[in-house]
Design an enzyme around this catalytic site. Structure first.
Site, PDB file in Angstrom:
ATOM      1  N   GLY A  13       0.633  -0.899   0.270  1.00  0.00           N
ATOM      2  CA  GLY A  13      -0.374   0.130   0.072  1.00  0.00           C
ATOM      3  C   GLY A  13       1.021   1.671   0.029  1.00  0.00           C
ATOM      4  O   GLY A  13       1.810   1.231  -0.445  1.00  0.00           O
ATOM      5  N   LEU A  14       0.228   2.476   0.148  1.00  0.00           N
ATOM      6  CA  LEU A  14       1.101   3.242   0.443  1.00  0.00           C
ATOM      7  C   LEU A  14       1.132   3.849   1.809  1.00  0.00           C
ATOM      8  O   LEU A  14       1.035   4.478   1.966  1.00  0.00           O
ATOM      9  CB  LEU A  14      -0.303   4.326  -0.483  1.00  0.00           C
ATOM     10  CG  LEU A  14       0.316   6.313  -0.998  1.00  0.00           C
ATOM     11  CD1 LEU A  14       1.147   5.757  -2.096  1.00  0.00           C
ATOM     12  CD2 LEU A  14      -0.961   7.254  -1.761  1.00  0.00           C
ATOM     13  N   HIS A  15       2.493   3.373   2.318  1.00  0.00           N
ATOM     14  CA  HIS A  15       2.291   3.277   3.288  1.00  0.00           C
ATOM     15  C   HIS A  15       3.843   4.556   3.327  1.00  0.00           C
ATOM     16  O   HIS A  15       4.085   5.875   2.417  1.00  0.00           O
ATOM     17  CB  HIS A  15       2.851   2.092   4.316  1.00  0.00           C
ATOM     18  CG  HIS A  15       4.737   1.534   3.284  1.00  0.00           C
ATOM     19  ND1 HIS A  15       5.938   1.959   3.577  1.00  0.00           N
ATOM     20  CD2 HIS A  15       4.675   0.912   2.131  1.00  0.00           C
ATOM     21  CE1 HIS A  15       6.599   1.730   2.428  1.00  0.00           C
ATOM     22  NE2 HIS A  15       4.996   0.445   1.805  1.00  0.00           N
ATOM     23  N   ALA A  16       4.213   4.593   4.909  1.00  0.00           N
ATOM     24  CA  ALA A  16       5.416   5.741   5.253  1.00  0.00           C
ATOM     25  C   ALA A  16       6.435   5.920   3.530  1.00  0.00           C
ATOM     26  O   ALA A  16       5.943   7.509   3.744  1.00  0.00           O
ATOM     27  CB  ALA A  16       5.869   5.953   5.665  1.00  0.00           C
ATOM     28  N   ALA A  19       4.539   7.123   0.480  1.00  0.00           N
ATOM     29  CA  ALA A  19       3.592   8.201   0.772  1.00  0.00           C
ATOM     30  C   ALA A  19       4.829   9.718   0.590  1.00  0.00           C
ATOM     31  O   ALA A  19       4.624  10.738   0.063  1.00  0.00           O
ATOM     32  CB  ALA A  19       3.041   8.249   2.534  1.00  0.00           C
TER      33      ALA A  19
END
Lengths: 90, 572
Positions: A13-16, A19
């Site tokens: 996913g669009l994790h840290a 991002a």
């Protein structure tokens, strides 16, 4: 104003980290950048905003870019999603 | 006043190493922030305070970024700087000051809280994990608006006790060269812990002390490898730990040089050293320390943390692990709860180590087992040949057959859904219960590998509870019976041509590792920090010498004699 629908392809996913890459890239352009997802809209240059989307793999979102360099910005941002936020090969 | 006795606190080991020093209690004197209104005249001053605080903090972060030469640390700090430059957050805070007449500290507090709430309620675990960092930025910003910087009078060599430590404070502490950190809170993945690992400060977390037990200046010993903290140790204890610290340090310096050399004894016989791993954050060290893959992946924590057995969380975690070890294998030990690692809400047992744990629990809670196997097989399809399944706490053949049946079921059901799986994924067992070691010959026919867990094998064979301090001197893995069981397991495995690895603490002791190699076990898995030292010993001796050592150890009938034999192999 340009818009484009994209899907989060990387598994985690669009994790840290992704991002952070996304925000860094967006911040290099003059154009404003927003992300719309499931009715939410966040400033794509805001790291905390993007993180609160907590977008997981497969999430669909709309990128909205508006400004003098919108074409180039959108192209670069879409590429990031396509490359799963891996740094572009040199 | 009554003289206070030594007191041992048991926490969770978070960063290895021994520290000896005086206690410094870092008190958290942040006052709670109240919604305070300001007059229009004060707006400008509050905006200025806020802007100065941001600027100050960014500078602080930039400064500390240059200290550690570690990619992880730089990334952590960069993320904090990025948040401090967040245009949306900054404009919201300013708007709250200008238009709603809130004081700078409350504007910061409430703005960040909105994000913190959103992150906490997010579905993804990573988002929840980030909240600690956002909280720490919030608090540091508020602290900075007060314009009187909190100065520490922590002195070099002291051991800091705190509830929790934000990253900036952490790096400042490391500049002072403190000897250790003891925290009440803090997860193993928190910044403070990652930083202390990469900065080489021994650290223990989840340790609890009451305010009467500890005063500033008390003598303290911290052992970051075991999680023990001794308050007011005796002179003898102190000398012992000082000596151990010296040994560790000089050994480690020499050993790191070995990490890059090939894994061969001086006569050219190959061996493999792997890491026992629990968190992704540990992985960068694998490479620098010379580990080839993960010989034991503990899965309890991810499952405890997420409360539920989500297949996809696990798939992500295992995939990340396999990707990170760059072509080597990852041996995933099935959920091994029980013993000293309790599931929430589980009943306390009279003898937890002899109780409902490992495969016994998994076969009762089949939904856990099935989900975990599904996750592993999904990963196996993506990385063919790179994962292995390890069944913990096996004590009978029936358990092996039953788990294998579930493996086949899961494989078939995934295949029916056209999910690629590696149906050849090796399935091995932990040899840690004497019953299995004794019947290794039979068992070896039905499994793909053995992994010897020497800690539990020792406590079960010697009937010594390893958590019981009264008999802790009896807990000794070098006991002749243990070597015998290891040898039996190895012989049985050889007969069936299956590999044997050691993943117990024994492998991390250089002298024991040499003896194991002598026994023909050349696949050793241990905590990452031990790899260089072990490697240095294995590389600088011949296999022949190790075989001789093993032979003499196997023929010794007294523990003391074995210690004498092994002592010679202990690096100076």
């Amino acid at each position: 104003m340009k818009t484009k629908k994209v899907t989060v392809l990387n598994e985690s996913g669009l994790h840290a980290r992704p991002a952070s890459v996304l925000v860094k890239t967006a911040s290099r352009f003059k154009s404003e950048f927003y992300i719309k997802m499931y009715g939410y809209k966040v400033n794509g240059k805001s790291i905390l905003g993007v993180m609160t989307l907590a977008a997981e793999a497969g999430a669909e979102m709309e990128l909205i870019v508006d400004g003098p360099d919108e074409d180039e910005a959108l192209e670069k941002l879409v590429k990031l999603f396509e490359n799963k936020f891996n740094p572009a090969p040199p | 006043m009554k003289e206070q006795q030594p007191k041992i606190l048991s926490g969770k080991p978070a960063a290895p190493g021994i520290g000896v020093g005086n206690a410094f209690i870092l008190r958290d004197d942040n006052k709670p922030v109240h919604p305070e209104k300001i007059s229009d005249q004060e707006i400008e001053e509050n905006i200025r305070k806020f802007e100065n605080a941001c600027e100050f903090l960014v500078q602080e972060y930039e400064k500390i970024k240059t200290i550690p030469d570690d990619y992880d640390v730089v990334e952590i700090i960069d993320a904090q700087i990025q948040a401090l430059n967040d245009p949306e957050v900054m404009s919201t805070i300013k708007r709250k000051i200008k238009e709603e007449n809130f004081s700078a500290d409350y504007a910061i507090f409430s703005t960040f809280n909105d994000y913190i709430q959103l992150l906490e309620s997010a579905g993804a675990q990573w988002a929840k994990d980030r909240t600690i960092d956002v909280v720490s930025i919030r608090d540091e910003l508020i602290q900075a608006t007060k314009e009187k910087k909190k100065e520490f009078d922590v002195k070099k060599g002291e051991i800091v006790f705190a509830e929790d430590i934000p990253p900036t404070v952490m790096v400042k502490l490391s500049r002072i060269k403190i000897s250790g950190i003891v925290m009440e809170r803090g997860g193993l993945t928190s910044h403070a812990v990652i930083l202390s690992q990469s900065l080489g400060i021994p650290c223990v977390i989840n340790a609890h002390w009451d305010r009467f037990q500890l005063q500033d200046g008390n003598d303290v010993i911290i052992d970051g490898s075991t999680g023990q903290v001794i308050l007011r140790p005796s002179w003898k204890q102190k000398q012992e730990y000082l000596k151990r610290r010296e040994e560790q340090f000089s050994r480690f310096q020499k050993a790191l040089e070995w990490a890059r050399k090939p894994n061969k004894t001086s006569c050219g016989s190959e061996f493999t050293l792997r890491a026992n791993v629990e968190f992704l954050e540990e992985l960068p060290r694998l490479k620098t320390h010379g580990a080839r893959g993960v010989g034991l992946l503990r899965t309890e924590t991810i499952l405890f943390e997420s409360n539920e057995f989500d297949v996809w969380d696990q798939v992500e975690f295992y995939s990340n692990m396999v990707e990170a070890v760059e072509g080597h294998t990852v041996t995933i030990r099935l959920f091994d709860a029980g013993g000293d690692k309790l599931l929430e809400n589980s009943e306390t047992e009279a003898n937890p180590f002899l109780g409902w744990r490992g495969v016994r629990m998994l076969l009762d809670k089949k939904e856990f087992l099935k989900k975990q196997l599904e996750a592993i097989y999904r990963v196996s399809g993506k990385f063919t040949g790179k994962v292995r399944i390890l069944i913990p706490m096996v004590s009978s053949m029936e358990e092996i057959h039953e788990v294998k049946r579930h493996c086949i079921d899961v494989c078939n059901s995934l295949s029916r859904q056209h999910v690629p799986v590696d149906s050849e994924t090796p399935i091995g067992i932990m040899v840690e219960v004497p019953s299995i070691a004794l019947m290794a010959e039979h068992v070896a026919k039905h499994v793909d590998f053995f992994s010897l867990g020497t800690n539990d094998l020792t406590q079960y064979t010697l009937a010594v509870d390893r958590g019981n301090e009264k008999i802790s001197h009896l807990f000794d893995s070098y006991h002749p019976s243990i070597w015998k069981l290891i040898k039996m397991s190895k012989d049985a495995a050889d007969k069936e041509g299956i590999p044997v690895a050691i993943c117990g603490e024994m492998a991390s002791k250089p002298e024991a590792a040499a003896c194991l190699l002598g026994l023909g076990i050349n696949d050793l898995s241990m905590n990452t920090g031990s790899i260089p030292v072990v490697k240095s010993v294995l590389c600088s001796n011949t296999l022949d010498e190790m075989k001789k050592l093993a032979d003499r150890v196997l023929h010794a009938d007294e523990l003391e004699h074995i210690h004498e034999l092994l002592e010679e192999w202990r690096p100076a």
